[in-house]
Write an enzyme that holds these catalytic residues in place. Structure first.
Site, PDB file in Angstrom:
ATOM      1  N   ASN A   9       0.859  -1.191   0.000  1.00  0.00           N
ATOM      2  CA  ASN A   9       0.000   0.000   0.000  1.00  0.00           C
ATOM      3  C   ASN A   9       0.896   1.243   0.000  1.00  0.00           C
ATOM      4  O   ASN A   9       1.493   1.563   1.026  1.00  0.00           O
ATOM      5  CB  ASN A   9      -0.894  -0.046   1.253  1.00  0.00           C
ATOM      6  CG  ASN A   9      -1.688   1.231   1.446  1.00  0.00           C
ATOM      7  OD1 ASN A   9      -1.826   2.038   0.510  1.00  0.00           O
ATOM      8  ND2 ASN A   9      -2.220   1.429   2.644  1.00  0.00           N
ATOM      9  N   TRP A  10       0.949   1.901  -1.128  1.00  0.00           N
ATOM     10  CA  TRP A  10       1.858   3.064  -1.250  1.00  0.00           C
ATOM     11  C   TRP A  10       1.260   4.314  -0.596  1.00  0.00           C
ATOM     12  O   TRP A  10       1.917   5.353  -0.533  1.00  0.00           O
ATOM     13  CB  TRP A  10       2.166   3.345  -2.726  1.00  0.00           C
ATOM     14  CG  TRP A  10       2.954   2.253  -3.404  1.00  0.00           C
ATOM     15  CD1 TRP A  10       3.384   1.077  -2.855  1.00  0.00           C
ATOM     16  CD2 TRP A  10       3.422   2.230  -4.770  1.00  0.00           C
ATOM     17  NE1 TRP A  10       4.077   0.334  -3.781  1.00  0.00           N
ATOM     18  CE2 TRP A  10       4.110   1.021  -4.961  1.00  0.00           C
ATOM     19  CE3 TRP A  10       3.307   3.129  -5.835  1.00  0.00           C
ATOM     20  CZ2 TRP A  10       4.693   0.675  -6.190  1.00  0.00           C
ATOM     21  CZ3 TRP A  10       3.884   2.790  -7.064  1.00  0.00           C
ATOM     22  CH2 TRP A  10       4.564   1.571  -7.227  1.00  0.00           C
ATOM     23  N   LYS A  11       0.037   4.220  -0.153  1.00  0.00           N
ATOM     24  CA  LYS A  11      -0.649   5.373   0.461  1.00  0.00           C
ATOM     25  C   LYS A  11      -0.540   6.613  -0.444  1.00  0.00           C
ATOM     26  O   LYS A  11      -0.538   6.487  -1.653  1.00  0.00           O
ATOM     27  CB  LYS A  11      -0.102   5.640   1.858  1.00  0.00           C
ATOM     28  CG  LYS A  11      -0.052   4.394   2.729  1.00  0.00           C
ATOM     29  CD  LYS A  11       0.091   4.737   4.174  1.00  0.00           C
ATOM     30  CE  LYS A  11       0.394   3.483   4.967  1.00  0.00           C
ATOM     31  NZ  LYS A  11       0.059   3.620   6.359  1.00  0.00           N
ATOM     32  N   HIS A  95      -9.520   0.949   4.859  1.00  0.00           N
ATOM     33  CA  HIS A  95      -8.241   1.154   5.552  1.00  0.00           C
ATOM     34  C   HIS A  95      -8.489   2.061   6.757  1.00  0.00           C
ATOM     35  O   HIS A  95      -9.285   3.002   6.683  1.00  0.00           O
ATOM     36  CB  HIS A  95      -7.207   1.779   4.600  1.00  0.00           C
ATOM     37  CG  HIS A  95      -5.828   1.775   5.192  1.00  0.00           C
ATOM     38  ND1 HIS A  95      -5.434   2.694   6.123  1.00  0.00           N
ATOM     39  CD2 HIS A  95      -4.777   0.943   5.007  1.00  0.00           C
ATOM     40  CE1 HIS A  95      -4.178   2.427   6.490  1.00  0.00           C
ATOM     41  NE2 HIS A  95      -3.754   1.371   5.822  1.00  0.00           N
ATOM     42  N   GLU A  97      -6.948   4.448   7.995  1.00  0.00           N
ATOM     43  CA  GLU A  97      -6.766   5.896   7.789  1.00  0.00           C
ATOM     44  C   GLU A  97      -8.035   6.509   7.202  1.00  0.00           C
ATOM     45  O   GLU A  97      -8.369   7.659   7.495  1.00  0.00           O
ATOM     46  CB  GLU A  97      -5.537   6.135   6.894  1.00  0.00           C
ATOM     47  CG  GLU A  97      -4.234   5.901   7.667  1.00  0.00           C
ATOM     48  CD  GLU A  97      -3.052   5.433   6.831  1.00  0.00           C
ATOM     49  OE1 GLU A  97      -3.119   5.513   5.588  1.00  0.00           O
ATOM     50  OE2 GLU A  97      -2.066   4.978   7.441  1.00  0.00           O
ATOM     51  N   GLU A 167      -5.321  -5.224  10.565  1.00  0.00           N
ATOM     52  CA  GLU A 167      -4.313  -4.192  10.766  1.00  0.00           C
ATOM     53  C   GLU A 167      -4.603  -3.454  12.074  1.00  0.00           C
ATOM     54  O   GLU A 167      -5.440  -2.533  12.091  1.00  0.00           O
ATOM     55  CB  GLU A 167      -4.342  -3.193   9.624  1.00  0.00           C
ATOM     56  CG  GLU A 167      -4.022  -3.786   8.266  1.00  0.00           C
ATOM     57  CD  GLU A 167      -3.474  -2.722   7.328  1.00  0.00           C
ATOM     58  OE1 GLU A 167      -2.345  -2.877   6.881  1.00  0.00           O
ATOM     59  OE2 GLU A 167      -4.173  -1.727   7.076  1.00  0.00           O
ATOM     60  N   GLY A 173       2.381   2.155  10.718  1.00  0.00           N
ATOM     61  CA  GLY A 173       3.304   3.275  10.546  1.00  0.00           C
ATOM     62  C   GLY A 173       3.989   3.714  11.835  1.00  0.00           C
ATOM     63  O   GLY A 173       4.598   4.771  11.878  1.00  0.00           O
ATOM     64  N   SER A 212       3.466  -2.278  10.281  1.00  0.00           N
ATOM     65  CA  SER A 212       4.920  -2.234  10.452  1.00  0.00           C
ATOM     66  C   SER A 212       5.610  -3.561  10.120  1.00  0.00           C
ATOM     67  O   SER A 212       6.563  -3.956  10.793  1.00  0.00           O
ATOM     68  CB  SER A 212       5.284  -1.779  11.868  1.00  0.00           C
ATOM     69  OG  SER A 212       4.805  -0.456  12.090  1.00  0.00           O
ATOM     70  N   GLY A 233       2.782  -1.258   4.263  1.00  0.00           N
ATOM     71  CA  GLY A 233       2.767   0.170   3.982  1.00  0.00           C
ATOM     72  C   GLY A 233       4.169   0.670   3.682  1.00  0.00           C
ATOM     73  O   GLY A 233       4.717   0.469   2.599  1.00  0.00           O
ATOM     74  N   GLY A 234       4.776   1.326   4.676  1.00  0.00           N
ATOM     75  CA  GLY A 234       6.072   1.980   4.490  1.00  0.00           C
ATOM     76  C   GLY A 234       7.118   1.127   3.790  1.00  0.00           C
ATOM     77  O   GLY A 234       7.813   1.607   2.883  1.00  0.00           O
TER      78      GLY A 234
HETATM   79  C1  PEP Z   1      -0.791   0.089   5.965  1.00  0.00           C
HETATM   80  O1  PEP Z   1      -0.864   1.265   5.693  1.00  0.00           O
HETATM   81  O2  PEP Z   1      -1.670  -0.671   5.564  1.00  0.00           O
HETATM   82  C2  PEP Z   1       0.338  -0.390   6.768  1.00  0.00           C
HETATM   83  C3  PEP Z   1       0.307  -1.597   7.233  1.00  0.00           C
HETATM   84  O3  PEP Z   1       1.362   0.514   6.984  1.00  0.00           O
HETATM   85  P1  PEP Z   1       2.807   0.198   7.654  1.00  0.00           P
HETATM   86  O4  PEP Z   1       3.313  -1.099   7.053  1.00  0.00           O
HETATM   87  O5  PEP Z   1       3.639   1.369   7.267  1.00  0.00           O
HETATM   88  O6  PEP Z   1       2.595   0.068   9.117  1.00  0.00           O
END
Ligand code: PEP
Length: 251
Positions: A9-11, A95, A97, A167, A173, A212, A233-234
Site C-alpha cells: 500500500n503506497w498510500k 483502511h 486511515e 491491521e 506506521g 509495520s 505500507g512503508g
Molecule cells: C498500511 O498502511 O496498511 C500499513 C500496514 O502501513 P505500515 O506497514 O507502514 O505500518
C-alpha cells in the site's frame, strides 16, 4: 491450500519520478512463484504502474473506490468499473486511515465492497482496533463488528472472492508490530467468525496481517497458521525490502 498474498500500500506517496524508480526496482525483483504480489499506488499513478509492470507478475490495485460501481455524477470519486478499466484487479476497502481520518462507516464500506465485486475487483477489507480499544480488552469485539457488518449486508458468500486484512491501528506506521501470537489470535477469530457462517469459505479466505511489517519480522508473522501474507505500507516503498517480504511469504 491458501496462496499467500503480499500487497504494498503506497498510500499518498510518490511522484512520477519516484514511481518510475520504484517500478524499475520492482521489475528487477526475483519473486517467489507461490506468492501472489500486488501493489496499490495512488490513483494518479495507476496507469504508469500498470504500463511499467507489464509482463511482471505483480498485480495492481487501488486504495479506495466509489460506492457506486459504474461511472457517473459523483465528483472527485473513481468508480470500481474505471479502476478495472485502468487495469486494477483489487481494491482496499476500509483502511483505518479512511475509517478514522475520513469517517468512513461500516455501511459505506459494505457498499464499496459490493460495488468492487460487481466490477470483478477483489475487495481487500481492512479491520483492526485502536490502541485504546486494545487496552480496554475490546480487540475481538471491534474486529468482529467490522467484519460482521459486511457479512450481515452481503453474506459470508461474498468472501469467496475477497481478502481480509487485520491491521491493528496502533501498529500502522508506528514501528510497533503485533507479536505473531497477538496477530494469530485475531486472525483465528476472523476465520472462526466466517466459519460459523460458511466453513468452506472460511477455510479458503486469505487473511493478511498489516502493521509495520518488515523483512526482519515477516518470516515469524507469516509462519502463523492463519496469517496468509501481508499488507505492507512503508516498507513497500523500497523495492528490495518489499521483495524480501514477498520471499518471506514464500517460505
Ligand atoms: C498500511 O498502511 O496498511 C500499513 C500496514 O502501513 P505500515 O506497514 O507502514 O505500518
Amino acid at each position: 491450500m491458501r496462496r499467500p498474498l503480499v500487497a504494498g500500500n503506497w498510500k499518498m506517496h510518490g511522484t512520477r519520478a519516484s514511481v518510475a524508480e520504484l517500478i524499475k526496482g520492482l521489475r528487477q525483483l526475483a519473486l517467489p512463484s507461490g506468492v501472489e504480489v500486488a501493489v496499490l499506488p495512488p490513483c494518479l499513478y495507476i496507469n504508469q504502474v500498470v504500463t511499467g509492470l507489464e509482463g511482471k507478475a505483480i498485480a495492481v490495485g487501488a486504495q479506495n473506490c466509489a460506492v457506486e460501481p459504474m461511472q457517473g455524477a459523483l465528483t472527485g470519486e473513481i468508480s470500481p468499473s474505471q479502476l478495472a478499466d485502468a487495469g486494477c484487479s483489487l481494491v482496499l476497502v476500509g483502511h483505518s486511515e479512511r475509517r478514522l481520518v475520513l469517517g468512513e462507516r461500516d455501511d459505506v464500506l459494505s457498499r464499496k465492497f459490493a460495488a468492487a465485486q460487481s466490477c470483478g475487483l477483489v475487495p481487500l477489507l481492512c479491520v483492526g482496533e485502536t490502541l485504546e480499544q486494545r487496552q480496554a480488552g475490546r480487540t475481538l469485539e471491534v474486529v468482529a463488528g467490522q467484519l460482521g457488518s459486511v457479512i450481515e449486508e452481503l453474506g459470508a458468500g461474498a468472501f469467496a472472492k475477497a481478502v481480509v486484512a487485520y491491521e491493528p491501528v496502533w501498529a500502522i506506521g508506528t514501528g510497533l508490530t503485533a507479536t505473531p501470537q497477538q496477530a494469530q489470535e485475531v486472525h483465528a477469530a476472523i476465520r472462526a467468525q466466517l466459519s460459523a457462517e460458511n466453513a468452506e469459505i472460511a477455510r479458503g479466505v486469505r487473511i493478511l496481517y498489516g502493521g509495520s511489517v518488515k523483512a526482519a519480522n515477516a518470516v515469524e508473522l507469516f509462519g502463523m497458521p492463519d496469517i496468509d501474507g501481508g499488507l505492507i505500507g512503508g516498507a513497500s516503498l523500497n523495492a528490495d525490502e518489499f521483495g524480501a517480504i514477498c520471499r518471506a511469504a514464500g517460505n
